[in-house]
Enzyme design. Sequence first.
Site, PDB file in Angstrom:
ATOM      1  N   LYS A 244       0.832  -1.217   0.000  1.00  0.00           N
ATOM      2  CA  LYS A 244       0.000   0.000   0.000  1.00  0.00           C
ATOM      3  C   LYS A 244       0.861   1.261   0.000  1.00  0.00           C
TER       4      LYS A 244
ATOM      5  N   LEU B 201      13.890   1.297  17.687  1.00  0.00           N
ATOM      6  CA  LEU B 201      14.976   1.716  18.577  1.00  0.00           C
ATOM      7  C   LEU B 201      16.330   1.940  17.889  1.00  0.00           C
TER       8      LEU B 201
ATOM      9  N   HIS C 158       4.852  -2.492  28.694  1.00  0.00           N
ATOM     10  CA  HIS C 158       6.146  -2.841  28.089  1.00  0.00           C
ATOM     11  C   HIS C 158       6.594  -4.258  28.467  1.00  0.00           C
TER      12      HIS C 158
ATOM     13  N   LYS D 212      -1.410  -9.369  15.769  1.00  0.00           N
ATOM     14  CA  LYS D 212      -0.605 -10.404  15.107  1.00  0.00           C
ATOM     15  C   LYS D 212      -1.037 -11.797  15.594  1.00  0.00           C
TER      16      LYS D 212
ATOM     17  N   ALA E  96      -1.519  -8.310  19.915  1.00  0.00           N
ATOM     18  CA  ALA E  96      -2.851  -8.941  19.904  1.00  0.00           C
ATOM     19  C   ALA E  96      -3.334  -9.105  18.460  1.00  0.00           C
TER      20      ALA E  96
ATOM     21  N   ASN F   3      14.329  -7.624  14.482  1.00  0.00           N
ATOM     22  CA  ASN F   3      15.280  -7.513  13.372  1.00  0.00           C
ATOM     23  C   ASN F   3      16.001  -6.170  13.422  1.00  0.00           C
TER      24      ASN F   3
ATOM     25  N   ALA G 113       1.955  -5.317   7.216  1.00  0.00           N
ATOM     26  CA  ALA G 113       1.370  -5.142   8.551  1.00  0.00           C
ATOM     27  C   ALA G 113       1.651  -3.735   9.040  1.00  0.00           C
TER      28      ALA G 113
ATOM     29  N   TYR H  55      13.182   4.035  27.139  1.00  0.00           N
ATOM     30  CA  TYR H  55      11.956   3.862  27.924  1.00  0.00           C
ATOM     31  C   TYR H  55      12.276   3.233  29.282  1.00  0.00           C
TER      32      TYR H  55
ATOM     33  N   TYR I  36      -0.652  -4.213  19.067  1.00  0.00           N
ATOM     34  CA  TYR I  36       0.091  -4.790  17.935  1.00  0.00           C
ATOM     35  C   TYR I  36       0.176  -6.304  18.058  1.00  0.00           C
TER      36      TYR I  36
ATOM     37  N   THR J 283       5.474 -12.681  14.579  1.00  0.00           N
ATOM     38  CA  THR J 283       6.437 -12.128  15.533  1.00  0.00           C
ATOM     39  C   THR J 283       6.481 -12.935  16.831  1.00  0.00           C
ATOM     40  N   ASP J 284       7.603 -12.823  17.543  1.00  0.00           N
ATOM     41  CA  ASP J 284       7.688 -13.476  18.860  1.00  0.00           C
ATOM     42  C   ASP J 284       6.821 -12.764  19.906  1.00  0.00           C
ATOM     43  N   GLU J 285       6.353 -11.539  19.586  1.00  0.00           N
ATOM     44  CA  GLU J 285       5.583 -10.788  20.590  1.00  0.00           C
ATOM     45  C   GLU J 285       4.246 -11.446  20.918  1.00  0.00           C
TER      46      GLU J 285
HETATM   47  P1  NAD Z   1       7.361  -2.285   8.135  1.00  0.00           P
HETATM   48  O1  NAD Z   1       6.431  -1.449   8.942  1.00  0.00           O
HETATM   49  O2  NAD Z   1       8.751  -1.797   7.878  1.00  0.00           O
HETATM   50  O3  NAD Z   1       6.712  -2.580   6.702  1.00  0.00           O
HETATM   51  C1  NAD Z   1       5.368  -2.917   6.548  1.00  0.00           C
HETATM   52  C2  NAD Z   1       5.027  -2.826   5.061  1.00  0.00           C
HETATM   53  O4  NAD Z   1       3.653  -3.195   4.903  1.00  0.00           O
HETATM   54  C3  NAD Z   1       5.170  -1.409   4.482  1.00  0.00           C
HETATM   55  O5  NAD Z   1       5.817  -1.463   3.241  1.00  0.00           O
HETATM   56  C4  NAD Z   1       3.739  -0.941   4.332  1.00  0.00           C
HETATM   57  O6  NAD Z   1       3.555   0.002   3.273  1.00  0.00           O
HETATM   58  C5  NAD Z   1       3.001  -2.243   4.066  1.00  0.00           C
HETATM   59  N1  NAD Z   1       1.581  -2.166   4.452  1.00  0.00           N
HETATM   60  C6  NAD Z   1       1.084  -1.720   5.627  1.00  0.00           C
HETATM   61  N2  NAD Z   1      -0.269  -1.760   5.606  1.00  0.00           N
HETATM   62  C7  NAD Z   1      -0.606  -2.281   4.401  1.00  0.00           C
HETATM   63  C8  NAD Z   1      -1.858  -2.577   3.788  1.00  0.00           C
HETATM   64  N3  NAD Z   1      -3.026  -2.330   4.413  1.00  0.00           N
HETATM   65  N4  NAD Z   1      -1.856  -3.113   2.544  1.00  0.00           N
HETATM   66  C9  NAD Z   1      -0.673  -3.365   1.882  1.00  0.00           C
HETATM   67  N5  NAD Z   1       0.535  -3.064   2.407  1.00  0.00           N
HETATM   68  C10 NAD Z   1       0.561  -2.528   3.655  1.00  0.00           C
HETATM   69  O7  NAD Z   1       7.361  -3.705   8.842  1.00  0.00           O
HETATM   70  P2  NAD Z   1       8.561  -4.745   9.063  1.00  0.00           P
HETATM   71  O8  NAD Z   1       9.283  -4.374  10.283  1.00  0.00           O
HETATM   72  O9  NAD Z   1       9.274  -4.915   7.792  1.00  0.00           O
HETATM   73  O10 NAD Z   1       7.723  -6.071   9.396  1.00  0.00           O
HETATM   74  C11 NAD Z   1       7.256  -6.906   8.343  1.00  0.00           C
HETATM   75  C12 NAD Z   1       6.491  -8.070   8.938  1.00  0.00           C
HETATM   76  O11 NAD Z   1       7.363  -8.814   9.794  1.00  0.00           O
HETATM   77  C13 NAD Z   1       5.301  -7.671   9.800  1.00  0.00           C
HETATM   78  O12 NAD Z   1       4.280  -8.597   9.563  1.00  0.00           O
HETATM   79  C14 NAD Z   1       5.829  -7.773  11.228  1.00  0.00           C
HETATM   80  O13 NAD Z   1       4.770  -8.079  12.102  1.00  0.00           O
HETATM   81  C15 NAD Z   1       6.796  -8.918  11.103  1.00  0.00           C
HETATM   82  N6  NAD Z   1       7.927  -8.905  12.044  1.00  0.00           N
HETATM   83  C16 NAD Z   1       8.704  -7.783  12.183  1.00  0.00           C
HETATM   84  C17 NAD Z   1       9.810  -7.820  13.032  1.00  0.00           C
HETATM   85  C18 NAD Z   1      10.726  -6.636  13.201  1.00  0.00           C
HETATM   86  O14 NAD Z   1      11.628  -6.676  14.040  1.00  0.00           O
HETATM   87  N7  NAD Z   1      10.580  -5.569  12.440  1.00  0.00           N
HETATM   88  C19 NAD Z   1      10.108  -8.991  13.738  1.00  0.00           C
HETATM   89  C20 NAD Z   1       9.264 -10.107  13.586  1.00  0.00           C
HETATM   90  C21 NAD Z   1       8.191 -10.050  12.713  1.00  0.00           C
HETATM   91  O1  DAU Z   2      10.050  -8.826  18.665  1.00  0.00           O
HETATM   92  C1  DAU Z   2       9.667  -8.577  17.336  1.00  0.00           C
HETATM   93  C2  DAU Z   2       9.104  -7.184  17.226  1.00  0.00           C
HETATM   94  O2  DAU Z   2      10.210  -6.288  17.335  1.00  0.00           O
HETATM   95  C3  DAU Z   2       8.342  -6.942  15.917  1.00  0.00           C
HETATM   96  O3  DAU Z   2       7.225  -7.775  15.884  1.00  0.00           O
HETATM   97  C4  DAU Z   2       7.918  -5.479  15.813  1.00  0.00           C
HETATM   98  O4  DAU Z   2       7.299  -5.252  14.554  1.00  0.00           O
HETATM   99  C5  DAU Z   2       9.141  -4.614  15.941  1.00  0.00           C
HETATM  100  O5  DAU Z   2       8.767  -3.244  15.924  1.00  0.00           O
HETATM  101  C6  DAU Z   2       9.894  -4.921  17.235  1.00  0.00           C
HETATM  102  O6  DAU Z   2       9.122  -4.516  18.385  1.00  0.00           O
HETATM  103  P1  DAU Z   2       9.792  -3.812  19.667  1.00  0.00           P
HETATM  104  O7  DAU Z   2       8.745  -3.053  20.370  1.00  0.00           O
HETATM  105  O8  DAU Z   2      10.588  -4.772  20.453  1.00  0.00           O
HETATM  106  O9  DAU Z   2      10.834  -2.827  18.895  1.00  0.00           O
HETATM  107  P2  DAU Z   2      11.205  -1.286  19.140  1.00  0.00           P
HETATM  108  O10 DAU Z   2      12.374  -0.994  18.275  1.00  0.00           O
HETATM  109  O11 DAU Z   2      10.019  -0.396  19.058  1.00  0.00           O
HETATM  110  O12 DAU Z   2      11.704  -1.291  20.651  1.00  0.00           O
HETATM  111  C7  DAU Z   2      12.790  -2.112  21.061  1.00  0.00           C
HETATM  112  C8  DAU Z   2      12.980  -1.902  22.553  1.00  0.00           C
HETATM  113  O13 DAU Z   2      13.446  -0.557  22.771  1.00  0.00           O
HETATM  114  C9  DAU Z   2      11.693  -2.021  23.349  1.00  0.00           C
HETATM  115  O14 DAU Z   2      11.990  -2.594  24.619  1.00  0.00           O
HETATM  116  C10 DAU Z   2      11.230  -0.576  23.534  1.00  0.00           C
HETATM  117  C11 DAU Z   2      12.541   0.181  23.594  1.00  0.00           C
HETATM  118  N1  DAU Z   2      12.501   1.573  23.039  1.00  0.00           N
HETATM  119  C12 DAU Z   2      11.959   1.768  21.808  1.00  0.00           C
HETATM  120  C13 DAU Z   2      11.912   3.031  21.262  1.00  0.00           C
HETATM  121  C14 DAU Z   2      11.284   3.270  19.906  1.00  0.00           C
HETATM  122  C15 DAU Z   2      13.073   2.605  23.766  1.00  0.00           C
HETATM  123  O15 DAU Z   2      13.594   2.412  24.873  1.00  0.00           O
HETATM  124  N2  DAU Z   2      13.028   3.865  23.212  1.00  0.00           N
HETATM  125  C16 DAU Z   2      12.461   4.135  21.998  1.00  0.00           C
HETATM  126  O16 DAU Z   2      12.434   5.321  21.576  1.00  0.00           O
END
Ligand code: NAD
Ligand code: DAU
Length: 349
Positions: free
Chosen positions: A35, A196, A290, A160, A158, A186, A84, A213, A156, A131-133
């Site tokens: 999208k 982060l 958290h 997933k 919930a 990742n 997502a 945080y 989020y 995700t592991d969450e």
């Molecule tokens: P991201 O937010 O970087 O990318 C999400 C992508 O989905 C974007 O390109 C966005 O445009 C697209 N999108 C969002 N809503 C849409 C819709 N309604 N229709 C079509 N496209 C849409 O996310 P990410 O970090 O790359 O995560 C990708 C997937 O992996 C997610 O399902 C997330 O839950 C999962 N995941 C992420 C992590 C992480 O650490 N980032 C870890 C484990 C699992």
């Molecule tokens: O575990 C997998 C998940 O990891 C994915 O499913 C999510 O899509 C991805 O966003 C990520 O979630 P987290 O909440 O763990 O990631 P985030 O980078 O937002 O935060 C990592 C840790 O850092 C978390 O304990 C919150 C903390 N944090 C985050 C931000 C943005 C801070 O302390 N300060 C910040 O400004």
Amino acid sequence: MKKIIVTGGAGFIGSHVVRRMVNTYLDYEIINLDKLTYAGNLENLKDIEGRPNYRFVKGDIVDAEFINKLFEEERPDGIIHLAAESHVDRSISDPSAFVMTNVIGTVNLLNAARSTWEGAYDQHRFYHVSTDEVYGALGAEGFFTEETSYDPHSPYSASKASSDHFVRAYGDTYGLDIVISNCSNNYGSHHFPEKLIPLAINNIKHRRPIPIYGKGENVRDWLWVEDHARAIDLIYHQATSGATYNIGGHNEWTNIDLIQLLCRVMDQKLGRSEGESAKLITYVTDRAGHDLRYAIDSSKLQKDLGWKPSITFEEGLEKTVDWFLENEEWLERVTSGQYLDYYKQQYKG
Ligand code: NAD
Ligand code: DAU
């Protein structure tokens, strides 16, 4: 020629998956369905945009009519579903967007797959990237395994968890060939700077406060994004129908230790004296609900499919910092506009 739809291919992980599939499988056609929300960025795929085995389709997975039509027209062999809403903090301020995309969007894809592939489910695969969450939070000990009960805490996670349940239900009820993987945090290139690590890299670069945080004691298990993409490729091609795999790097860091390490790497890269960047660390109000600790047991994936992380965290973090410092324009462009409004609202200024 095999045709695979990758949803969310313009996002962080999706772009690595698309690049890997396009480069590795020259006889596949990879359709990136996205999208292009604030998190989607076609610049992430500039290096492969002209390839004959790659196509981009702009579309919303929440739009059932559009998704049904796309499946009818394209008749893909399989789908790797990553699209997502992915940021926990955004889910706390606007849960509805997460229900729409993560739950309704996933069900729309399942419905389209179910009707398009009817009579030949064993020849098509629905791969849901999760995700592991969904497993909730750990105390000081233990790991999430594929048998751990779901216990999501944020809107989020919930959403997933709900989408995972729907995917399994379509496997059990209708016989769709489904697979699910649940990965830990990742990091790597093209990571959107609301998360982060890229947020801290960007702030350190501009000598802005690094928001931590609570007390910074929460633990995350970090995996290099290209190792996740490689796991997805393996699972898509080799997992048995109905399988679940946990993906993680056995690489746990408290947020504060991780940021201290990142500050040291950035001091070196930017030619600053040791300890300069760490002065930017600022403790801020904790995230609501958290989760204390995530840690993945990925032994099933290692044993069944021979996967293991390819690099250490120190190597991966250095590569990541290098990428962000070499791609300043990418960072400038994604930190303009809509993202700035979000930043002001989240961090009050
Ligand atoms: P991201 O937010 O970087 O990318 C999400 C992508 O989905 C974007 O390109 C966005 O445009 C697209 N999108 C969002 N809503 C849409 C819709 N309604 N229709 C079509 N496209 C849409 O996310 P990410 O970090 O790359 O995560 C990708 C997937 O992996 C997610 O399902 C997330 O839950 C999962 N995941 C992420 C992590 C992480 O650490 N980032 C870890 C484990 C699992
Ligand atoms: O575990 C997998 C998940 O990891 C994915 O499913 C999510 O899509 C991805 O966003 C990520 O979630 P987290 O909440 O763990 O990631 P985030 O980078 O937002 O935060 C990592 C840790 O850092 C978390 O304990 C919150 C903390 N944090 C985050 C931000 C943005 C801070 O302390 N300060 C910040 O400004």
